[in-house]
Motif scaffolding. Sequence first.
Motif, mmCIF file in Angstrom:
data_model
loop_
_atom_site.group_PDB
_atom_site.id
_atom_site.type_symbol
_atom_site.label_atom_id
_atom_site.label_comp_id
_atom_site.label_asym_id
_atom_site.label_seq_id
_atom_site.Cartn_x
_atom_site.Cartn_y
_atom_site.Cartn_z
ATOM 1 N N ARG A 323 -1.121 10.912 9.186
ATOM 2 C CA ARG A 323 -0.939 9.987 8.060
ATOM 3 C C ARG A 323 0.400 10.229 7.385
ATOM 4 O O ARG A 323 1.124 9.307 7.059
ATOM 5 C CB ARG A 323 -2.085 10.171 7.063
ATOM 6 N N CYS A 324 0.711 11.508 7.176
ATOM 7 C CA CYS A 324 1.975 11.842 6.507
ATOM 8 C C CYS A 324 3.173 11.407 7.341
ATOM 9 O O CYS A 324 4.201 11.013 6.802
ATOM 10 C CB CYS A 324 2.057 13.340 6.238
ATOM 11 N N ARG A 325 3.039 11.491 8.667
ATOM 12 C CA ARG A 325 4.150 11.108 9.531
ATOM 13 C C ARG A 325 4.220 9.609 9.756
ATOM 14 O O ARG A 325 5.101 9.119 10.455
ATOM 15 C CB ARG A 325 3.994 11.803 10.897
ATOM 16 N N GLY A 326 3.258 8.886 9.192
ATOM 17 C CA GLY A 326 3.265 7.434 9.346
ATOM 18 C C GLY A 326 2.723 6.973 10.683
ATOM 19 O O GLY A 326 2.892 5.815 11.070
ATOM 20 N N GLN A 327 2.088 7.897 11.433
ATOM 21 C CA GLN A 327 1.557 7.518 12.741
ATOM 22 C C GLN A 327 0.118 7.038 12.662
ATOM 23 O O GLN A 327 -0.441 6.589 13.654
ATOM 24 C CB GLN A 327 1.680 8.706 13.710
ATOM 25 N N LEU A 328 -0.476 7.146 11.472
ATOM 26 C CA LEU A 328 -1.837 6.649 11.247
ATOM 27 C C LEU A 328 -1.831 5.945 9.894
ATOM 28 O O LEU A 328 -1.564 6.565 8.865
ATOM 29 C CB LEU A 328 -2.824 7.826 11.223
ATOM 30 N N SER A 329 -2.064 4.650 9.912
ATOM 31 C CA SER A 329 -2.072 3.935 8.636
ATOM 32 C C SER A 329 -3.179 2.901 8.637
ATOM 33 O O SER A 329 -3.588 2.400 9.704
ATOM 34 C CB SER A 329 -0.709 3.274 8.376
ATOM 35 N N ALA A 330 -3.657 2.604 7.441
ATOM 36 C CA ALA A 330 -4.758 1.658 7.305
ATOM 37 C C ALA A 330 -4.287 0.255 7.664
ATOM 38 O O ALA A 330 -3.116 -0.079 7.483
ATOM 39 C CB ALA A 330 -5.290 1.683 5.876
ATOM 40 N N SER A 331 -5.207 -0.536 8.152
ATOM 41 C CA SER A 331 -4.845 -1.926 8.451
ATOM 42 C C SER A 331 -4.648 -2.684 7.149
ATOM 43 O O SER A 331 -5.043 -2.229 6.079
ATOM 44 C CB SER A 331 -5.952 -2.583 9.277
ATOM 45 N N GLY A 332 -4.037 -3.802 7.223
ATOM 46 C CA GLY A 332 -3.840 -4.631 6.032
ATOM 47 C C GLY A 332 -2.484 -4.419 5.408
ATOM 48 O O GLY A 332 -1.705 -3.555 5.815
ATOM 49 N N GLU A 333 -2.225 -5.234 4.413
ATOM 50 C CA GLU A 333 -0.918 -5.211 3.747
ATOM 51 C C GLU A 333 -0.856 -4.078 2.738
ATOM 52 O O GLU A 333 -1.867 -3.637 2.213
ATOM 53 C CB GLU A 333 -0.690 -6.533 3.002
ATOM 54 N N ARG A 449 11.305 11.315 -1.510
ATOM 55 C CA ARG A 449 11.260 9.923 -1.069
ATOM 56 C C ARG A 449 10.137 9.234 -1.829
ATOM 57 O O ARG A 449 8.974 9.571 -1.662
ATOM 58 C CB ARG A 449 11.023 9.853 0.446
ATOM 59 N N TYR A 450 10.501 8.303 -2.703
ATOM 60 C CA TYR A 450 9.503 7.608 -3.520
ATOM 61 C C TYR A 450 8.752 6.557 -2.708
ATOM 62 O O TYR A 450 7.609 6.238 -3.011
ATOM 63 C CB TYR A 450 10.185 6.938 -4.716
ATOM 64 N N ALA A 451 9.441 5.996 -1.739
ATOM 65 C CA ALA A 451 8.810 4.921 -0.971
ATOM 66 C C ALA A 451 9.588 4.713 0.307
ATOM 67 O O ALA A 451 10.758 5.076 0.408
ATOM 68 C CB ALA A 451 8.805 3.622 -1.792
ATOM 69 N N LEU A 452 8.897 4.148 1.286
ATOM 70 C CA LEU A 452 9.562 3.620 2.467
ATOM 71 C C LEU A 452 9.306 2.121 2.373
ATOM 72 O O LEU A 452 8.269 1.624 2.776
ATOM 73 C CB LEU A 452 8.962 4.228 3.736
ATOM 74 N N GLU A 453 10.245 1.436 1.727
ATOM 75 C CA GLU A 453 10.000 0.059 1.303
ATOM 76 C C GLU A 453 10.628 -0.912 2.284
ATOM 77 O O GLU A 453 11.842 -0.923 2.451
ATOM 78 C CB GLU A 453 10.577 -0.138 -0.102
ATOM 79 N N ARG A 454 9.786 -1.740 2.907
ATOM 80 C CA ARG A 454 10.267 -2.681 3.930
ATOM 81 C C ARG A 454 11.135 -1.928 4.941
ATOM 82 O O ARG A 454 12.183 -2.397 5.381
ATOM 83 C CB ARG A 454 11.046 -3.821 3.295
ATOM 84 N N GLY A 455 10.710 -0.679 5.235
ATOM 85 C CA GLY A 455 11.406 0.138 6.217
ATOM 86 C C GLY A 455 12.572 0.940 5.677
ATOM 87 O O GLY A 455 13.159 1.739 6.396
#
Lengths: 478, 396
Positions: A323-333, A449-455
């Motif tokens: 999850r922390c690495r961004g390899q597992l994320s919940a579906s949806g927006e 890093r506060y966000a990874l916003e729109r990549g």
Amino acid sequence: MNTPRECHSAILSIGVAAPSLRLPAAQVAAGWGRAGGRGQVAVCSPSEDALTLAWLAARRALDSASIPPEEIGGIWWGCTRAPFAEGPSLSFLGAALRLQTNSEAALLSGSPHAGIDALLAADDAITSGRVRTALVIASDSILPALGSGLEAASGAGAVAVLLSAEGPALLGQVTTQWSPVLDRYRGDLETETREVYDGRLFREQVFLPLCQTVGSALTADPSSRWSLPDPDGRLGRTLGERLGSVKVVSTAARSELGDTGAAAPLLGLAAAMGDPGTLIAVGFGGGRATAISIQINAPVPGSSLVEQHLSGGQEVSYTEALRCRGQLSASGETVEMAVPPGSAMFVRGSHEMLALLGARCLACATVNTPPNVHPTCISCGAIEFEIVPLPLHGTVQTFVVNQTMPAPFVAPLPLIVLDLEDGSRISVQGASDGSDLHIGVAVDLQLRRYALERGVPIYGYAALVSTASENTIERPSA
Amino acid sequence: MKTPGPWNKVAVVGAGMIRFGELFDQSYEQMAAGAWRACRESVDLGLDPSQVEAMFVATQRGTLWGQEGIGGNTVPSAIGLSGVACTRIENACPTGSDAFRVGAMAVASGVHDVVLVIGVEKMRDKSAEEGLLARAAGGHPIYTRGESAPVLFAPFATRHMHEYGTTKEMLASVAVKNHYNGALDPFAHFQNEITVDQVLAAPEVCSPLGLLDCCPQTDGAAAVLLVSAERAHEFTDTPVFVAGFGVATDHPYLHEKQDYLGLLASRLASTRAYEMAGINPKQLDCAEVHDCFTITEILDIEDLGFCEKGSGGAFSAAGETAIGGSMPVNTSGGLLAKGHPIGATGIAQIIELWWQLREEAGPRQVALRNGYALQHNVGGRGSGVSVVNILTRNAK
């Protein structure tokens, strides 16, 4: 015949940084239905990456040398893959370190050899006389391919050294060797780093020959202490044996953090810089290997803090790490930031956010934060200001802990109103789960890093309850 | 506004609302029409819709249902008044109360004699995550990042507890009292009583606040009819007058507050309203105040002068703000039980006071001693906007 060349600069201080999470290799094995798995690797939390680690290591190196950032002539940053694959990674880091915007800067990347590349490039700048003080940073946090051996081997970490013409540790001989071979690999269309060769092919025909060549070409006395690359947790020991059973000091950092890639050569020596003698760092990656010797004449400032700064870390499960690495994320927006990264607001406000600047009123001395939305002093109404860096230390005035947040936020998320050392006040996120917070507790600010916003990564400052060592470091005035 | 009070130039002669709640089955337009119908039917001597000269629509956050910026012509059309002069007002959580104030000024100015003020808010058309919670990603990308609605108020709870010894039980007493009142209010979202233990055992939302310390996300609409005082008796024999109002702002960032023990905007707005009405807090018979969170009501009753600064927790726990207490607060159930459809909230508070001052509040009726009642909202970034309206049944 591989004849050594000479470096000429000296190390003034060192700083290291480790991410806040640790993933046991056994958890990775279990995740794939396998038994076993030895050791652990360091994993970045969602608010950490190779840039925030680089910042922290660099801040610590600057603090230990008591050199204010405006005296730094340039930064040389080695990182296999900086957070902006293409983009302003370097200028973001420079701004957050409060360097002069006309200082030299170079980002070396593309393989784990980038850390050594940065050191050698900075040495050239010092030796040529173009720069008096150079900040060398090496950091990495790669994204390992799922199911690959890298998952339980590749960690994360950062190291920074300040170079100058003279100092307690002198850079000496350098040897290098390259060969057009693959090692670990990530193509343009790939997000994850993967292995290419059969393990034994890599070991016998790629890794050991290159590293052995550069290591044995140095003039090293038997008491030399070595930092050896160790991509899989076993190759380091084998390399040490092939080099004649040399004394390896990089094992402790490797055991704590895993393979830190570009950071590994210097990170492996960092603690050893407290004791006089000869150190040798071997860097490997991208089909290249380089060995460099460093003569320690007196303890390097910062070296005594290395062990503490690398230890600790919270153990996480494989699922949490994914999850922390961004390899597992919940579906949806997920909830979008109201100000998109492409907004002119970020052009106006980026530097003051990254460098944590305030506007001090020339009439009443109130610090207005952030400056670009405060054309008029909130205390007295005056309109003339001096832009000042805010202190990175303060105490908690009040706080809350958000326990329910929409994605991409991660709860618990503390939000803190902070009284800074200079009497100014800001509100920031907390970097812990909030259980260690109370009114009046001393905290330090770290770039996160506060966000990874729109990549696009968005950076700001987060508060952590102060540790004793951060408090005892002599700090240059802000 | 320096006019000495009482300022009874404007009368409220009609007031009506729909039952607040999760109104998944009603559109924004249908809610508006429902409030308008109730308001129109409340006018004792009748209202011909053509008498309405102007409208002010209070909708705070059209983005919550995807229709930002069009309330000013949507609502007249939805209620059969297309063509009428109409302006949408937005002023954070006090949106409804500020629309009321602007409507009153339109009447007092002599430009219009009959003005409809209607608040409509759709809070539940989007999921909870995409709705109000998403404001955590709004504002400044760093300095307000993660600032969900409770973050505007919970830091005050932390500090108030630290400074004054206010306890979670004291906070809970606010929720218990307002749910008790809400159970008596047929228009409230929640009409069930709760206990202190339930409040304390509820899941944490934004520590130190738990779920029952927080108001719900509620759909709703409410409308009032304002006319010039001279013409009030064309519409009713029991008008309620606007005695005074006050609006105030404070700096928008959380880190710019003077302290974390009270809300400056509320203090300034109420001081101005009392001055305009020519009364002091002791002359109020009841009040509807902004209790988006339990701590907010405790801050409010201190900032509005109902009790000493720091004593709000004990004042609430002692029952002083209950319907039979010395200073009844939020007899409607407040935002905590009645709900907080932002643009409608302030108007619905006015409606409760209208009923109270006309002695039509049924089981929630308070004893009228002086004939004054106060309505209050506070909100926005850094709780930097507050509006206070004071109503009276006393003619000039």
